[in-house]
Design a protein around this motif. Sequence first.
Motif, PDB file in Angstrom:
ATOM      1  N   UNK A   1      59.891 106.511  46.006  1.00 47.28           N
ATOM      2  CA  UNK A   1      58.712 106.657  46.507  1.00 47.28           C
ATOM      3  C   UNK A   1      58.946 107.927  47.678  1.00 47.28           C
ATOM      4  N   UNK A   2      59.983 107.705  48.690  1.00 45.02           N
ATOM      5  CA  UNK A   2      60.259 108.665  49.586  1.00 45.02           C
ATOM      6  C   UNK A   2      60.780 110.124  49.051  1.00 45.02           C
ATOM      7  N   UNK A   3      61.529 109.992  48.032  1.00 45.76           N
ATOM      8  CA  UNK A   3      61.978 111.304  47.404  1.00 45.76           C
ATOM      9  C   UNK A   3      60.773 112.089  46.814  1.00 45.76           C
ATOM     10  N   UNK A   4      60.033 111.217  46.251  1.00 40.50           N
ATOM     11  CA  UNK A   4      58.704 111.911  45.533  1.00 40.50           C
ATOM     12  C   UNK A   4      57.634 112.386  46.566  1.00 40.50           C
ATOM     13  N   UNK A   5      57.781 111.806  47.597  1.00 42.48           N
ATOM     14  CA  UNK A   5      56.830 112.350  48.648  1.00 42.48           C
ATOM     15  C   UNK A   5      57.304 113.631  49.317  1.00 42.48           C
ATOM     16  N   UNK A   6      58.743 113.411  49.470  1.00 41.30           N
ATOM     17  CA  UNK A   6      59.342 114.631  50.122  1.00 41.30           C
ATOM     18  C   UNK A   6      59.057 115.784  48.916  1.00 41.30           C
ATOM     19  N   UNK A   7      59.021 115.608  47.775  1.00 43.36           N
ATOM     20  CA  UNK A   7      58.812 116.646  46.808  1.00 43.36           C
ATOM     21  C   UNK A   7      57.553 116.967  46.621  1.00 43.36           C
TER      22      UNK A   7
ATOM     23  N   UNK B   1      54.926 115.021  45.697  1.00 42.30           N
ATOM     24  CA  UNK B   1      53.951 114.161  44.885  1.00 42.30           C
ATOM     25  C   UNK B   1      52.525 113.724  45.468  1.00 42.30           C
ATOM     26  N   UNK B   2      51.636 114.043  44.673  1.00 45.49           N
ATOM     27  CA  UNK B   2      50.359 113.201  45.296  1.00 45.49           C
ATOM     28  C   UNK B   2      50.588 111.668  44.909  1.00 45.49           C
ATOM     29  N   UNK B   3      49.536 110.868  45.544  1.00 44.05           N
ATOM     30  CA  UNK B   3      49.363 109.610  45.324  1.00 44.05           C
ATOM     31  C   UNK B   3      49.323 109.182  43.733  1.00 44.05           C
ATOM     32  N   UNK B   4      48.507 109.905  43.103  1.00 45.23           N
ATOM     33  CA  UNK B   4      48.234 109.546  41.703  1.00 45.23           C
ATOM     34  C   UNK B   4      49.438 109.682  40.887  1.00 45.23           C
ATOM     35  N   UNK B   5      50.229 111.002  41.297  1.00 39.90           N
ATOM     36  CA  UNK B   5      51.318 111.282  40.534  1.00 39.90           C
ATOM     37  C   UNK B   5      52.601 110.173  40.675  1.00 39.90           C
ATOM     38  N   UNK B   6      52.662 109.752  41.850  1.00 48.22           N
ATOM     39  CA  UNK B   6      53.357 108.513  42.240  1.00 48.22           C
ATOM     40  C   UNK B   6      53.157 107.432  41.555  1.00 48.22           C
ATOM     41  N   UNK B   7      51.842 107.305  41.347  1.00 49.08           N
ATOM     42  CA  UNK B   7      51.564 105.825  40.490  1.00 49.08           C
ATOM     43  C   UNK B   7      51.802 105.888  38.928  1.00 49.08           C
ATOM     44  N   UNK B   8      51.528 107.207  38.564  1.00 49.00           N
ATOM     45  CA  UNK B   8      51.773 107.185  37.045  1.00 49.00           C
ATOM     46  C   UNK B   8      52.992 107.529  36.771  1.00 49.00           C
ATOM     47  N   UNK B   9      53.601 108.256  37.699  1.00 47.72           N
ATOM     48  CA  UNK B   9      55.053 108.942  37.426  1.00 47.72           C
ATOM     49  C   UNK B   9      56.236 107.814  37.811  1.00 47.72           C
ATOM     50  N   UNK B  10      55.780 107.032  38.894  1.00 44.16           N
ATOM     51  CA  UNK B  10      57.018 106.100  39.325  1.00 44.16           C
ATOM     52  C   UNK B  10      56.508 104.793  38.945  1.00 44.16           C
ATOM     53  N   UNK B  11      55.335 104.260  39.632  1.00 43.43           N
ATOM     54  CA  UNK B  11      55.151 102.616  39.642  1.00 43.43           C
ATOM     55  C   UNK B  11      55.075 102.360  38.098  1.00 43.43           C
ATOM     56  N   UNK B  12      54.139 103.061  37.422  1.00 43.80           N
ATOM     57  CA  UNK B  12      54.018 102.494  35.884  1.00 43.80           C
ATOM     58  C   UNK B  12      55.282 102.572  34.968  1.00 43.80           C
ATOM     59  N   UNK B  13      55.948 103.553  35.133  1.00 40.01           N
ATOM     60  CA  UNK B  13      57.248 103.584  34.244  1.00 40.01           C
ATOM     61  C   UNK B  13      58.049 102.511  34.659  1.00 40.01           C
ATOM     62  N   UNK B  14      58.254 102.161  35.981  1.00 43.23           N
ATOM     63  CA  UNK B  14      59.260 101.155  36.522  1.00 43.23           C
ATOM     64  C   UNK B  14      58.666  99.800  35.950  1.00 43.23           C
ATOM     65  N   UNK B  15      57.484  99.571  35.877  1.00 43.45           N
ATOM     66  CA  UNK B  15      57.340  98.248  35.812  1.00 43.45           C
ATOM     67  C   UNK B  15      56.967  98.047  34.261  1.00 43.45           C
ATOM     68  N   UNK B  16      56.975  98.913  33.462  1.00 42.58           N
ATOM     69  CA  UNK B  16      56.874  99.049  32.103  1.00 42.58           C
ATOM     70  C   UNK B  16      57.542  97.693  31.421  1.00 42.58           C
TER      71      UNK B  16
END
Lengths: 310, 294
Positions: free
Chosen positions: A199-205, A207-222
Amino acid sequence: MSSRVTGISLKKLKKYKMLYLMLIPGVVYLLINNYAPMFGIIIAFKDVNFAKGIMNSDWVGLKNFEYLFKTEDAYIITRNTILYNLVFIALNLVVAVALAVLLYELKNRFLPRLYQSIILLPYLMSSVIIGYLVYSLLSMETGLINNTILPLLGRGGVMWYNDPKYWPYILTLVKIWSTAGYLSIVYFAAVVGIDHEYYEAATLDGASKLQRIFKITIPLITPVIIIMTLLQIGRIFYSDFGLFYQVPLDSGVLMPTTNVIDTYVYRALLKNGDIGMSSAAGVYQSIVGFIIILISNYVVKKINPDNSLF
Amino acid sequence: MIARKTEQWVINIVFIAISFLCLIPFILLVASSVSSEDSIIQNGYTLFPTEFSLESYSYLFKEPAMLIRAYGISIFITVIGTVTSLIVMTLLAYPISRRDMPLRNAISFFIFFTMLFNGGLVPTYLMYTNVFQIKNTLFALLIPGLLVSAFFVILIRTFFTMNIPNEVIESAYMDGASEFKIFARIVLPLSTPVLGAVGLFQLINYWNDWFNGLIYITDSKLYSIQVLLNTILLNAQYLASNTHFVEDMTSADDIPNHGLKMAIAAIGVIPILVTYPFFQKYFARGLTVGAVKG
């Protein structure tokens, strides 16, 4: 030398003897409660006559199954069981994952725990209690919906317990109400386990909140999502008996949309005393259910061997 | 910063709405149980009593024998069932957690297979009623289907394997401790988290069970609270025809039927609502213990 070796193995035998003794109560229970009935599926191939005893009753081959599949019921209960389960699995998944993600977004220490325990509460209720709760909402004379909510919307009462067409919606809502909270806790645990650095890396780049949810959270709990879903698909031929029996108040009128294999077997056996039909439906469920579990486990194994059941 | 605050507010509002949806049915139930019968007939069940009255409860407690009995049976089977079940399941889980145990895999499969395949209701029912004759006995509420769950046994086994180092067992054995002593004095005390979680689930499973009562119990003396509630809900005549209630009443019409239903259900659910805040922490934790290895 040799006596010493014997001494050790005797000691070993004694050692394991205790462990074997510990197994006895549980093994005996499973032999009686689970294994003996497995052999009891032969009942479905017999014309049970209690005067002769079950073992001595006449073999009738597949007659019971022929009768069962000639009825319209066989189609209805199969359709209901599978369709309800598919809808439950899909909606529960969406609601539970959404709840888990939202819980994680809360930046408060105390509130997420409070919300978690509230949404988990319905999971603790027996289907009898759920039957009462639904009745207090839907009762045709005194329910909250007919007496308060519909009049507020300027509409008359609805005969909920007399019309099967409402029940697919009611049962689905009740199921989501009672189990989505539980599933969301499981998914929440998975979300909490995600390494914060992503998340930290994504925020630095940027990324919006929605992008973080759909690009990090959901793929990682898949992986967790897939396992939980396949476990439910493995049980697709079985239903929550209480939901389909208790919540519609065991009503005959509602059966076209509330009868599932489990309720059919129960009614055929205990209400109609029809051992042939009920055992045929039971064996149908056991065997198809077994095949589906094997298939879904095979799929899990293909995806991730660590998560397969066997 | 402001955007973040609004966002937090929005999420909180969503959760408050969801929490409310989860709680509404309970509020409705309890509020209706303390409403007067007349107000229920007039306004239906409401989220806030339009006319507060304890008449439903006073009818129930006029002849409390039926309820006390059902409660007693529920408590008895829950306590005895949970304790027996934990003992039998841990005794089964421990040997198969030991890497050196001969036939370990075969026994594990024997247990595990019961999760994949079952004989179904008909043979189970016929066996328990004809061979073991448990119809209308307390055994019917304790034994069928509930006592040993393969899922829990495997959960406990996995906990033993992961958390109890082999060296500890080995060294205790070297010191001359017997197998049973090692199990009781070393393994069990180290396993309280999993025993607590499984115990809590079994407690809830036994308390909530009504299916065994539905199929094996016809004698109303053996009704547990869930079975009693089930009978009252599905059989509108049950309360009216129950002699305890009619004896000191001029006619069956005087029974506050609508309120009574809610009061009885409230008595069934209030113990859980009251104790829930104390055990919810363990419950939520237990769920995730189980979910790690399905």
